[in-house]
Scaffold this motif. Structure first.
Motif, short mmCIF file in Angstrom:
data_model
loop_
_atom_site.label_atom_id
_atom_site.label_comp_id
_atom_site.label_asym_id
_atom_site.label_seq_id
_atom_site.Cartn_x
_atom_site.Cartn_y
_atom_site.Cartn_z
N SER A 221 56.68 -65.69 -162.22
CA SER A 221 57.02 -64.44 -161.55
C SER A 221 56.50 -64.49 -160.13
N ARG B 98 66.08 -64.47 -162.53
CA ARG B 98 66.52 -63.09 -162.38
C ARG B 98 65.57 -62.32 -161.47
N ASN C 161 58.52 -58.48 -170.87
CA ASN C 161 59.25 -59.08 -169.74
C ASN C 161 58.36 -60.01 -168.92
N HIS C 162 57.38 -60.62 -169.60
CA HIS C 162 56.59 -61.72 -169.05
C HIS C 162 55.63 -61.31 -167.93
N PHE D 95 63.68 -58.76 -161.45
CA PHE D 95 63.27 -57.76 -162.42
C PHE D 95 62.59 -56.62 -161.68
N GLU E 169 56.66 -52.84 -172.61
CA GLU E 169 57.92 -53.32 -172.03
C GLU E 169 57.65 -54.38 -170.96
N MET F 170 64.08 -66.04 -171.84
CA MET F 170 64.84 -65.95 -170.61
C MET F 170 65.34 -67.35 -170.26
N GLN G 5 61.86 -63.81 -161.24
CA GLN G 5 61.35 -64.54 -162.40
C GLN G 5 62.28 -65.69 -162.75
#
Length: 162
Positions: free
Chosen positions: A119, A5, A49-50, A7, A45, A1, A106
Motif C-alpha cells: 500500500s 487498485r 482491505n490489507h 482504495f 473493513e 487481490m 495497492q
C-alpha cells in the motif's frame, strides 16, 4: 487481490501528518500519516482491505506511508493534499484530530519468496481541519528558587576507593 487498485478510506481521524518533507525514521525516506477510527466495523473493513490496523487506547490506528523514491531510484512524488473542495491544502496545517479521506495505491507483490499487498499513500483530503498550532517557544515554567548544593569531595586516587 489480483490487480493493482486505488482504495479510498473515508471519514477517518488524521494524526501525525508528515507530508511536506520526507522523514527517514528507519533509513527509508518516506511521507507518512496516521489514521484512526473508534468504529470497530470500519476497522474490520480496513483490515479486510490489507491495512494493518492496531487497537490502541480505545481506537484503531494505522500508519500509512509513501516512499520518497521508487525501487529504481526515481522520485515517487509527493502525497497530494487537498481540502473538502479538492483545492490544494498546505499539508503543514494538518493538526492531530483533523478528519478526512485517504487514497491508497495497492498492488500484490511476490518477490524473493515474500508475498503480500503493498500500500502506498497517494492522496489526503481534509474535510474537517484542526489547524496545527505547534510552537518553537516551548520552555519550562518557573517553579521557584533553589539553592545550590555544596559539592562533596571526590578522592582522585583510585587505590583509596577499594
Amino acid at each position: 487481490m489480483e490487480k493493482p487498485r486505488n482504495f479510498v478510506v473515508s471519514n477517518v481521524e488524521l494524526n501525525w501528518a508528515r507530508l511536506t518533507t520526507p522523514q527517514s525514521p528507519f533509513g527509508t525516506s518516506q511521507y507518512e500519516i496516521q489514521i484512526a477510527t473508534e468504529d470497530t466495523t470500519q476497522a474490520e473493513e480496513l483490515i479486510a482491505n490489507h491495512i494493518a490496523m492496531k487497537e490502541k487506547d480505545g481506537k484503531w490506528v494505522a500508519s500509512l506511508k509513501r516512499k520518497e523514491f521508487k525501487a529504481n531510484g526515481e522520485s515517487n512524488g509527493k502525497v497530494r493534499v487537498v481540502d473538502g473542495n479538492k483545492q490544494p491544502l498546505d499539508a503543514s496545517t494538518i493538526g492531530n484530530g483533523s478528519v478526512g479521506n485517504i487514497i491508497l495505491f495497492q498492488m500484490p507483490y511476490d518477490r524473493a519468496g515474500r508475498q503480500g499487498i503493498m500500500s502506498s499513500l497517494t492522496a489526503v483530503q481534509v474535510t474537517d481541519l484542526v489547524e496545527f498550532s505547534g510552537s518553537n517557544s516551548v520552555d519550562f515554567e518557573m517553579v521557584g528558587g533553589m539553592e545550590p548544593v555544596a559539592a562533596t569531595s571526590v578522592k582522585e586516587d583510585a587505590d583509596d576507593l577499594f
